[in-house]
Design a protein around this motif. Structure first.
Motif: not given
Length: 169
Positions: A63-64, A8-9, A1-2, A15-18
């Motif tokens: 969503g987070w 833009v940045n 997740m970012a 990580p959400i899903l592993r």
């Protein structure tokens, strides 16, 4: 997740899903879609490897975080014919939900899953490669501008593909 404050940045975060949840996960995409009785606002559709490549899903209230994932595949490849499917995207039309994706035979398909993700009605191929696509179309994504529907997708061999756009007429 970012995350990004300017679009833009981006900063890489948790990580959400592993792969410990579903082996071989990739092609994950998140959409705003509430599943009845789950208290969620967002769903994630993704490819996972369990007896071949299949499509799975998860849900989250924001969503987070607080993601939960179904251990049961949402879409299986067998009714379509290919052994592997991937690159899922959620499509909403005519008051219900569908998942569009590609198969290892180079064609894109669509399956009706219903708003509660309780169905698996395979509707077949909706897009096949043309000569310049080198035998493969994949990873569909849809958008709408000024009432016109568009589909963005890959065309060509994996890792050597180009991005294409199709316009509904």
């Amino acid at each position: 997740m970012a995350r990004s404050t300017d679009g833009v940045n981006f900063s890489d975060e948790t990580p959400i899903l592993r792969t410990r949840l579903v082996p071989g996960t990739s092609y994950a995409r998140v959409f705003e879609h509430a599943l009845p009785g789950r208290g969620n606002k967002y769903v994630m559709v993704f490819m996972g490897v369990r007896n071949g490549r299949r499509l799975f899903y998860g849900w989250s209230p924001n969503g987070w975080d607080s993601w939960q994932f179904s251990p049961t595949p949402l879409v299986n490849p067998e009714p379509d014919g290919p052994t592997d499917i991937s690159g899922p995207t959620l499509v909403k039309r005519n008051g219900t939900a569908y998942v569009a994706y590609h198969g290892n035979d180079g064609r894109m398909r669509i399956t009706k899953v219903g708003n509660a993700f309780q169905q698996e009605v395979h509707l077949g191929v909706f897009h096949s490669p043309i000569a310049s696509d080198n035998g493969r179309v994949a990873a569909p994504a849809f958008g709408n501008q000024d009432g016109v529907d568009y589909m963005f997708h890959e065309a060509g061999q994996r890792l050597h593909a180009r991005i294409c756009i199709a316009r509904a007429v």
